[in-house]
Motif scaffolding. Sequence first.
Motif, PDB file in Angstrom:
ATOM      1  N   VAL A   1       0.774  -1.196   0.117  1.00 27.43           N
ATOM      2  CA  VAL A   1      -0.360   0.060   0.138  1.00 27.43           C
ATOM      3  C   VAL A   1       0.700   1.220  -0.317  1.00 27.43           C
ATOM      4  O   VAL A   1       1.451   1.677   0.902  1.00 27.43           O
ATOM      5  N   PHE A   2       0.285   2.400  -0.638  1.00 25.23           N
ATOM      6  CA  PHE A   2       1.183   3.877  -0.259  1.00 25.23           C
ATOM      7  C   PHE A   2       1.045   4.759  -0.133  1.00 25.23           C
ATOM      8  O   PHE A   2      -1.017   4.767   0.329  1.00 25.23           O
ATOM      9  N   GLU A   3       1.450   6.179   0.133  1.00 23.70           N
ATOM     10  CA  GLU A   3       0.530   6.882   0.770  1.00 23.70           C
ATOM     11  C   GLU A   3      -0.566   7.427   0.471  1.00 23.70           C
ATOM     12  O   GLU A   3      -1.655   7.694   0.769  1.00 23.70           O
ATOM     13  N   ASN A   4      -0.780   7.638  -0.960  1.00 22.60           N
ATOM     14  CA  ASN A   4      -1.535   8.409  -2.057  1.00 22.60           C
ATOM     15  C   ASN A   4      -3.279   7.254  -1.512  1.00 22.60           C
ATOM     16  O   ASN A   4      -3.174   6.038  -2.059  1.00 22.60           O
ATOM     17  N   GLU A   5      -3.685   8.022  -0.699  1.00 23.52           N
ATOM     18  CA  GLU A   5      -4.871   6.970  -0.823  1.00 23.52           C
ATOM     19  C   GLU A   5      -5.731   6.455  -2.060  1.00 23.52           C
ATOM     20  O   GLU A   5      -6.402   5.295  -2.003  1.00 23.52           O
ATOM     21  N   ASP A   6      -5.217   7.274  -3.411  1.00 28.49           N
ATOM     22  CA  ASP A   6      -6.234   6.749  -4.519  1.00 28.49           C
ATOM     23  C   ASP A   6      -5.413   5.916  -5.621  1.00 28.49           C
ATOM     24  O   ASP A   6      -6.208   5.417  -6.296  1.00 28.49           O
ATOM     25  N   SER A   7      -4.006   5.410  -4.693  1.00 30.42           N
ATOM     26  CA  SER A   7      -3.337   3.772  -5.935  1.00 30.42           C
ATOM     27  C   SER A   7      -3.761   2.983  -5.382  1.00 30.42           C
ATOM     28  O   SER A   7      -4.278   2.864  -4.770  1.00 30.42           O
ATOM     29  N   SER A   8      -3.730   2.574  -6.321  1.00 32.72           N
ATOM     30  CA  SER A   8      -4.240   0.669  -5.660  1.00 32.72           C
ATOM     31  C   SER A   8      -3.739   0.199  -4.446  1.00 32.72           C
ATOM     32  O   SER A   8      -2.369   0.210  -4.792  1.00 32.72           O
ATOM     33  N   SER A   9      -3.437  -0.863  -4.319  1.00 34.56           N
ATOM     34  CA  SER A   9      -2.557  -1.803  -3.613  1.00 34.56           C
ATOM     35  C   SER A   9      -2.113  -3.130  -4.717  1.00 34.56           C
ATOM     36  O   SER A   9      -2.995  -3.300  -5.469  1.00 34.56           O
ATOM     37  N   SER A  10      -1.283  -3.999  -3.909  1.00 34.32           N
ATOM     38  CA  SER A  10      -1.714  -4.859  -4.156  1.00 34.32           C
ATOM     39  C   SER A  10      -0.846  -6.178  -3.362  1.00 34.32           C
ATOM     40  O   SER A  10      -0.556  -6.013  -2.650  1.00 34.32           O
ATOM     41  N   GLN A  11      -1.117  -7.445  -3.535  1.00 37.45           N
ATOM     42  CA  GLN A  11      -0.869  -8.554  -2.739  1.00 37.45           C
ATOM     43  C   GLN A  11      -0.140  -9.767  -3.685  1.00 37.45           C
ATOM     44  O   GLN A  11      -0.653 -10.267  -4.057  1.00 37.45           O
ATOM     45  N   VAL A  12       0.894  -9.602  -1.771  1.00 34.41           N
ATOM     46  CA  VAL A  12       1.411 -10.528  -2.959  1.00 34.41           C
ATOM     47  C   VAL A  12       1.964 -11.694  -2.599  1.00 34.41           C
ATOM     48  O   VAL A  12       1.570 -12.330  -0.885  1.00 34.41           O
ATOM     49  N   ASP A  13       1.772 -13.425  -3.025  1.00 34.08           N
ATOM     50  CA  ASP A  13       1.349 -14.952  -2.203  1.00 34.08           C
ATOM     51  C   ASP A  13       2.021 -15.568  -2.564  1.00 34.08           C
ATOM     52  O   ASP A  13       2.183 -16.800  -2.080  1.00 34.08           O
TER      53      ASP A  13
ATOM     54  N   MET B   1       8.754 -15.344  -3.658  1.00 32.16           N
ATOM     55  CA  MET B   1       8.662 -13.932  -3.268  1.00 32.16           C
ATOM     56  C   MET B   1       8.624 -13.196  -1.759  1.00 32.16           C
ATOM     57  O   MET B   1       9.249 -12.587  -0.903  1.00 32.16           O
ATOM     58  N   ILE B   2       7.873 -14.210  -0.601  1.00 31.15           N
ATOM     59  CA  ILE B   2       7.633 -13.601   0.852  1.00 31.15           C
ATOM     60  C   ILE B   2       8.919 -13.851   1.550  1.00 31.15           C
ATOM     61  O   ILE B   2       9.331 -13.709   1.717  1.00 31.15           O
ATOM     62  N   ALA B   3       9.600 -14.992   0.686  1.00 29.76           N
ATOM     63  CA  ALA B   3      11.022 -15.717   1.277  1.00 29.76           C
ATOM     64  C   ALA B   3      12.022 -14.738   1.268  1.00 29.76           C
ATOM     65  O   ALA B   3      12.539 -14.491   1.615  1.00 29.76           O
ATOM     66  N   ALA B   4      12.521 -13.851   0.150  1.00 34.23           N
ATOM     67  CA  ALA B   4      13.146 -13.588  -0.513  1.00 34.23           C
ATOM     68  C   ALA B   4      12.900 -11.669   0.251  1.00 34.23           C
ATOM     69  O   ALA B   4      14.019 -11.596   0.682  1.00 34.23           O
TER      70      ALA B   4
END
Length: 248
Positions: A151-163, A167-170
């Motif tokens: 998530v980013f500071e700009n409320e209008d920006s999108s979010s993304s989820q990584v599962d 990638m999580i281990a890295a």
Amino acid sequence: MSKGKTRGAFLLALLVLTAVLLAGCKSGEDFPVYQMETREDYPEILDIDGIQYQRDLSGGWEEQAHYYSDGNQYVWTPAEGIGEQIGVCGKDADKSGGLAIYEIVGDEARTFLYTAPRKFYTGGVETRLWMQDGVTLGTPTAEMVSSVTLVFENEDSSSSQVDDPAMIAALLEVLNGDNTQKLTGEDWVRGSLIMHHKDFLFLQYEIECRYSPEQEIFYCQNASREWLPLSAEWFAVLSEHDFPTRGE
């Protein structure tokens, strides 16, 4: 602290204060009083109907589940906040003092509890997360984290989820490493990486991150407030979504 975190910390502190004030207005102060004690090896023990909860004051930030309403990071925190008050404990609990005990939203088994002072005092309201005896958290590991939300500071920006487990281990390998660097340039966009607990879905662990659209590089920040560069694969996640550029 970013604007988003400041706002979130303020809202949580306000929620805690409101809950404390409302609890203080209850007729007869009819919440049950539970025993709380400090043992010789310095953990605090809370007994709720025969079930013991603990918070170890001798442990460091990275080992225990300390949770404060002033927005501190690098600890596991309730993702959806606190729930209903179930009792009181501590010194003068029978005289409208001590700590109010709350459930955590989403934790139906009451594996964890949350306490906050019943009276507001200057300097902020200290709040803590308690664990059932035998339950441990510790810092995030690849086996412990189910997904990570960007998530980013700009409320209008999108979010993304990584599962993706790799990638999580890295991410965790970088976070726990020593390849610290200084941020250079002025085009950094503020954001957060929020790790979600695999077994306790109601808990999350948030860290700071920055990315530079111009330099095409992505950094995360460890508990020592040092910056570490993430892999190109993590920056690729950003490039696939409509994330803000600096100043938007």
